[in-house]
Design a protein around this motif. Structure first.
Motif, PDB file in Angstrom:
ATOM      1  N   MET A   1      -8.790  10.569 -11.274  1.00  0.00           N
ATOM      2  CA  MET A   1      -8.508   9.135 -11.490  1.00  0.00           C
ATOM      3  C   MET A   1      -7.262   8.693 -11.089  1.00  0.00           C
ATOM      4  SD  MET A   1      -7.872   7.409 -15.110  1.00  0.00           S
ATOM      5  CE  MET A   1      -6.327   8.319 -15.286  1.00  0.00           C
ATOM      6  N   ILE A   2      -7.360   7.646 -10.079  1.00  0.00           N
ATOM      7  CA  ILE A   2      -6.142   7.102  -9.563  1.00  0.00           C
ATOM      8  C   ILE A   2      -5.586   6.408 -10.578  1.00  0.00           C
ATOM      9  CG2 ILE A   2      -5.026   5.832  -7.775  1.00  0.00           C
ATOM     10  CD1 ILE A   2      -7.714   6.711  -6.123  1.00  0.00           C
ATOM     11  N   ILE A   3      -4.088   6.342 -10.839  1.00  0.00           N
ATOM     12  CA  ILE A   3      -3.534   5.541 -11.654  1.00  0.00           C
ATOM     13  C   ILE A   3      -2.445   4.767 -10.854  1.00  0.00           C
ATOM     14  CG2 ILE A   3      -1.679   5.679 -13.261  1.00  0.00           C
ATOM     15  CD1 ILE A   3      -2.319   8.560 -13.797  1.00  0.00           C
ATOM     16  N   GLY A   4      -2.861   3.317 -10.825  1.00  0.00           N
ATOM     17  CA  GLY A   4      -2.375   2.263 -10.293  1.00  0.00           C
ATOM     18  C   GLY A   4      -1.161   1.935 -11.187  1.00  0.00           C
ATOM     19  N   LYS A   5      -0.065   1.408 -10.409  1.00  0.00           N
ATOM     20  CA  LYS A   5       1.271   1.100 -10.979  1.00  0.00           C
ATOM     21  C   LYS A   5       1.396  -0.441 -10.952  1.00  0.00           C
ATOM     22  CE  LYS A   5       1.678   5.529 -10.327  1.00  0.00           C
ATOM     23  NZ  LYS A   5       0.771   6.574  -9.902  1.00  0.00           N
ATOM     24  N   SER A   6       1.886  -0.744 -12.282  1.00  0.00           N
ATOM     25  CA  SER A   6       2.527  -2.131 -12.345  1.00  0.00           C
ATOM     26  C   SER A   6       3.818  -2.357 -11.394  1.00  0.00           C
ATOM     27  CB  SER A   6       2.712  -2.436 -13.770  1.00  0.00           C
ATOM     28  OG  SER A   6       3.933  -1.783 -14.183  1.00  0.00           O
ATOM     29  N   ARG A   7       4.128  -3.539 -11.344  1.00  0.00           N
ATOM     30  CA  ARG A   7       5.090  -4.037 -10.878  1.00  0.00           C
ATOM     31  C   ARG A   7       6.414  -3.307 -11.411  1.00  0.00           C
ATOM     32  NH1 ARG A   7       5.336  -7.913  -6.718  1.00  0.00           N
ATOM     33  NH2 ARG A   7       3.361  -8.967  -6.377  1.00  0.00           N
TER      34      ARG A   7
ATOM     35  N   LYS B   1      10.476   1.069 -11.032  1.00  0.00           N
ATOM     36  CA  LYS B   1      11.266   2.554 -11.657  1.00  0.00           C
ATOM     37  C   LYS B   1      11.016   3.311 -10.451  1.00  0.00           C
ATOM     38  CE  LYS B   1      10.840   1.950 -16.593  1.00  0.00           C
ATOM     39  NZ  LYS B   1      10.203   2.716 -17.882  1.00  0.00           N
ATOM     40  N   MET B   2      10.010   3.616  -9.963  1.00  0.00           N
ATOM     41  CA  MET B   2       9.595   4.476  -8.884  1.00  0.00           C
ATOM     42  C   MET B   2      10.696   4.241  -7.866  1.00  0.00           C
ATOM     43  SD  MET B   2       5.625   5.297  -8.739  1.00  0.00           S
ATOM     44  CE  MET B   2       6.076   6.901  -7.902  1.00  0.00           C
TER      45      MET B   2
ATOM     46  N   VAL C   1       8.640   9.986 -10.260  1.00  0.00           N
ATOM     47  CA  VAL C   1       9.037  10.870  -9.328  1.00  0.00           C
ATOM     48  C   VAL C   1       9.087  10.185  -7.986  1.00  0.00           C
ATOM     49  CG1 VAL C   1       8.338  13.116  -8.097  1.00  0.00           C
ATOM     50  CG2 VAL C   1       7.581  12.900 -10.556  1.00  0.00           C
ATOM     51  N   GLY C   2      10.099  10.731  -7.202  1.00  0.00           N
ATOM     52  CA  GLY C   2      10.210  10.376  -5.763  1.00  0.00           C
ATOM     53  C   GLY C   2      10.191  11.867  -5.124  1.00  0.00           C
ATOM     54  N   ASP C   3       9.306  11.691  -3.756  1.00  0.00           N
ATOM     55  CA  ASP C   3       9.030  12.860  -3.174  1.00  0.00           C
ATOM     56  C   ASP C   3       9.152  12.734  -1.789  1.00  0.00           C
ATOM     57  OD1 ASP C   3       7.934  15.440  -2.504  1.00  0.00           O
ATOM     58  OD2 ASP C   3       6.075  15.156  -3.127  1.00  0.00           O
ATOM     59  N   THR C   4      10.083  13.399  -1.048  1.00  0.00           N
ATOM     60  CA  THR C   4      10.192  13.218   0.476  1.00  0.00           C
ATOM     61  C   THR C   4      10.839  14.293   1.071  1.00  0.00           C
ATOM     62  OG1 THR C   4      11.442  11.609   1.812  1.00  0.00           O
ATOM     63  CG2 THR C   4      12.776  12.281   0.077  1.00  0.00           C
ATOM     64  N   ALA C   5      10.400  14.486   2.455  1.00  0.00           N
ATOM     65  CA  ALA C   5      10.641  15.591   3.268  1.00  0.00           C
ATOM     66  C   ALA C   5      11.086  14.826   4.805  1.00  0.00           C
ATOM     67  CB  ALA C   5       9.653  16.619   3.634  1.00  0.00           C
ATOM     68  N   THR C   6      11.975  15.813   5.320  1.00  0.00           N
ATOM     69  CA  THR C   6      12.365  15.696   6.863  1.00  0.00           C
ATOM     70  C   THR C   6      12.225  16.983   7.436  1.00  0.00           C
ATOM     71  OG1 THR C   6      13.743  14.604   8.358  1.00  0.00           O
ATOM     72  CG2 THR C   6      14.719  15.462   6.310  1.00  0.00           C
TER      73      THR C   6
ATOM     74  N   GLY D   1      -1.099  15.416   1.558  1.00  0.00           N
ATOM     75  CA  GLY D   1      -0.321  14.262   0.519  1.00  0.00           C
ATOM     76  C   GLY D   1      -1.192  14.077  -0.586  1.00  0.00           C
ATOM     77  N   HIS D   2      -0.631  13.281  -1.664  1.00  0.00           N
ATOM     78  CA  HIS D   2      -1.068  12.877  -2.861  1.00  0.00           C
ATOM     79  C   HIS D   2      -0.597  11.686  -3.452  1.00  0.00           C
ATOM     80  CE1 HIS D   2       3.040  14.236  -3.950  1.00  0.00           C
ATOM     81  NE2 HIS D   2       2.970  15.046  -2.938  1.00  0.00           N
ATOM     82  N   GLY D   3      -1.300  11.238  -4.283  1.00  0.00           N
ATOM     83  CA  GLY D   3      -0.672  10.018  -5.424  1.00  0.00           C
ATOM     84  C   GLY D   3       0.381  10.725  -6.002  1.00  0.00           C
ATOM     85  N   ILE D   4       1.283   9.905  -6.498  1.00  0.00           N
ATOM     86  CA  ILE D   4       2.474  10.082  -7.200  1.00  0.00           C
ATOM     87  C   ILE D   4       2.805   9.010  -8.224  1.00  0.00           C
ATOM     88  CG2 ILE D   4       3.941   9.178  -5.181  1.00  0.00           C
ATOM     89  CD1 ILE D   4       5.967  11.477  -5.955  1.00  0.00           C
ATOM     90  N   GLY D   5       3.343   9.472  -9.482  1.00  0.00           N
ATOM     91  CA  GLY D   5       4.022   8.461 -10.271  1.00  0.00           C
ATOM     92  C   GLY D   5       4.697   9.086 -11.388  1.00  0.00           C
ATOM     93  N   ARG D   6       4.227   9.153 -12.389  1.00  0.00           N
ATOM     94  CA  ARG D   6       4.856   9.883 -13.606  1.00  0.00           C
ATOM     95  C   ARG D   6       4.831  11.421 -13.431  1.00  0.00           C
ATOM     96  NH1 ARG D   6       6.627   7.236 -17.914  1.00  0.00           N
ATOM     97  NH2 ARG D   6       5.717   4.937 -17.792  1.00  0.00           N
TER      98      ARG D   6
END
Ligand code: MG
Length: 265
Positions: free
Chosen positions: A1-7, A12-13, A103-108, A167-172
């Motif tokens: 299930m994809i969790i859409g995010k409100s504004r 917060k993200m 959560v924030g997720d990032t790579a370089t 990659g992946h959906g991301i949120g809480r």
């Protein structure tokens, strides 16, 4: 299930993403021959906790560190260690931060000292693949368009795309639905909607796409030992298009900076 995010949730993200991006850039600036990947890990944990956040990776399914540090033939999930970075290495640094429940997720992937042109080109193309994938992130486009944007460019330059990690959906949670492969067919798959937030993370190999996992149970390497590059941003899909939550002011692509410096010489 994809969790859409409100504004409000995306707001917060934005904070979590900005922190992860700032830590990524601070670690990029630390990279030089002689620095250990444990040094990078310690600095990341200090910065993340200092900002009132948690290092998302630490303890995730038992992962023992705050960052993933994957050098050269390592693709993803490398353990920070006493290994001293050396001239000619490339090092993928992956950062996760949880702030105010999101959560924030990032790579370089960063070149260490003087790096061969073929490795610099690998990183450059990985970064370009990520930018292309981000530009797809408009409502109404399809998941397959994201994968195709990465695959088409990478393969046209002679690189292979890792299949087993995506990659992946991301949120809480760091890993939410959907999975976001770095390959696909244009015009197919899930329709993108405003409010979806994705961690998009191309992994490009110079040789075979095949991988294996080391005895530590985490570190993923290329089967042929040739180098790999990994880059990642957390991206919110809005009515107006993509908003890159892990982009920070002053950020510059690892390799283009070097190129700019060279062109001034
Ligand atoms: Mg990720």
């Amino acid at each position: 299930m994809i969790i859409g995010k409100s504004r409000k949730e995306i707001e917060k993200m934005r904070a979590a993403g900005r922190l992860a991006g700032e830590v990524r850039e601070a670690l990029r600036a630390m990279v030089r021959p002689g620095v250990t990947t444990l040094d990078l890990d310690a600095a990341a944990e200090r910065m993340i906790r200092g900002a009132g956040a948690l290092p998302t990776f630490k303890g995730y399914h038992g992962f023992p560190f705050s960052i993933c540090a994957s050098a050269n033939e390592q693709i993803v999930h490398g353990f920070p260690s006493k290994y001293e970075l050396k001239d000619g290495d490339i090092i993928s640094i992956d950062v996760g931060a949880t702030l105010h429940g999101f959560v924030g997720d990032t790579a370089t992937t960063v070149p260490v000292g003087n790096v061969s042109e073929d490795r610099l080109e690998l990183i450059r193309v990985a970064e370009e693949c990520l930018e292309r994938a981000i530009q797809v992130c408009h409502p109404g486009r399809r998941l397959g368009d994201i994968g195709w944007a990465v695959q088409e460019l990478a393969e046209s330059r002679g690189y292979s795309i890792v299949r087993e990690y995506v990659g992946h959906g991301i949120g809480r949670k760091m890993h939410e639905d959907p999975q976001i492969p770095n390959y696909g067919k244009p015009g197919t798959g899930l329709k993108l909607k405003a409010g979806y937030v994705f961690a998009i993370e191309p992994m490009l190999n110079m040789g075979t796409h095949l991988t294996k996992t080391l005895a530590d149970g985490w570190t993923v390497v290329t089967l042929d030992g040739r180098p790999s590059a990994h880059v990642e941003h957390t991206v919110a899909i809005t009515e107006e298009g993509p908003e890159v939550l892990t982009r920070v002011a002053g950020e510059r692509a690892a390799v283009r900076v070097e190129a700019a410096v060279l062109s001034e010489v």
